[in-house]
Design a protein around this motif. Structure first.
Motif, short mmCIF file in Angstrom:
data_model
loop_
_atom_site.label_atom_id
_atom_site.label_comp_id
_atom_site.label_asym_id
_atom_site.label_seq_id
_atom_site.Cartn_x
_atom_site.Cartn_y
_atom_site.Cartn_z
N ASP A 84 -2.14 3.35 4.80
CA ASP A 84 -1.23 4.05 5.41
C ASP A 84 0.23 3.62 4.78
OD1 ASP A 84 -0.01 4.73 8.90
OD2 ASP A 84 0.82 5.20 7.24
N ASP A 85 0.84 4.24 3.88
CA ASP A 85 1.98 4.17 3.19
C ASP A 85 2.99 5.00 3.74
OD1 ASP A 85 1.33 5.79 0.00
OD2 ASP A 85 1.25 6.35 2.15
N SER A 86 2.87 5.81 4.92
CA SER A 86 3.62 6.81 5.49
C SER A 86 5.12 6.22 5.71
CB SER A 86 3.35 7.62 6.71
OG SER A 86 3.02 6.73 7.64
N GLY A 87 5.18 4.99 6.07
CA GLY A 87 6.56 4.49 6.23
C GLY A 87 7.28 4.02 5.04
#
Lengths: 114, 110
Positions: A56-59
């Motif tokens: 998860d690299d959505s941040g």
């Protein structure tokens, strides 16, 4: 047993420069997290890896930020080019697989972009 | 409105007092974490719970899933308990991502 090790502890650099933050997770931990902490926004997750794979690299704020985990014992967070608004404390954390495993945090890297 | 909210934001107590910090969340969660951040900046995981109550020394954490509420209690508080306490939720839909509350700054005076 050594905890999560981050380097450097402090980094001061001029805007436009490339910054590389490093993290060594606890041996045997297969999750690794990168966080950023600022006064304005508190703690935020940037990215996390499981078994060296980004999950998860959505941040991640924008393309200037990139993170890699080439092997189970090392990860980097790179900012290029750096901007003053990137000034923050960056934490790395790791944990074991399992629903109820706690995260173990490193001491953080205090980054100042002038 | 934040998905994870803590109260109070700041809390000052006298040594020996019983302390309660509250955390409310508005999303379905798989687990709720309590973290402690010392003045030097280091972060320690205190508790992770999905139901009921957990106790470690003078610290107690409780969670009420139906009410979407958790509390962190400190009995017989001591100046060394002075720190920021952060509540964080593992949302059911977000895997291992944590959603953080804003933190509660606790100061215990001798």
């Amino acid at each position: 047993d050594a905890g999560v090790i981050q380097s450097p502890r402090h980094e001061v650099t001029e805007m436009g420069q490339e910054v590389t933050l490093r993290c060594k997770p606890i041996s045997g931990h297969d999750y690794l997290f990168w966080y950023r902490q600022t006064m304005m926004r508190g703690l935020e997750l940037l990215i996390y890896f499981n078994n060296n794979v980004p999950i998860d690299d959505s941040g991640m704020p924008e393309d200037r930020f990139s993170a890699k985990m080439p092997n189970a014992s090392f990860s980097t967070l790179k900012i290029q080019p750096s901007e003053p608004r990137d000034s923050a404390v960056y934490f790395c954390a790791s944990r074991l697989t399992g629903s109820y495993q706690p995260q173990h945090f490193g001491d953080g890297t205090r980054l100042s972009i002038l | 409105k934040n998905e994870v909210e803590q109260s109070p934001q700041n809390l000052t107590a006298q040594e020996g007092e019983f302390i309660t910090i509250n955390c409310s969340y508005s999303v379905g969660i798989s687990a709720l974490h309590w973290l402690q951040q010392h003045p030097g900046g280091g972060i320690v995981s205190l508790f992770m719970l999905s139901s009921g109550k957990k106790k470690h020394g003078r610290l107690i954490a409780t969670i009420n899933i139906q009410e979407k509420h958790s509390s962190l209690h400190i009995t017989a508080s001591h100046p060394r308990d002075s720190a920021v306490y952060i509540c964080a939720a593992n949302k059911e839909t977000s895997g291992s991502r944590l959603t953080f509350g804003e933190g509660t700054q606790l100061t215990v005076n001798p």
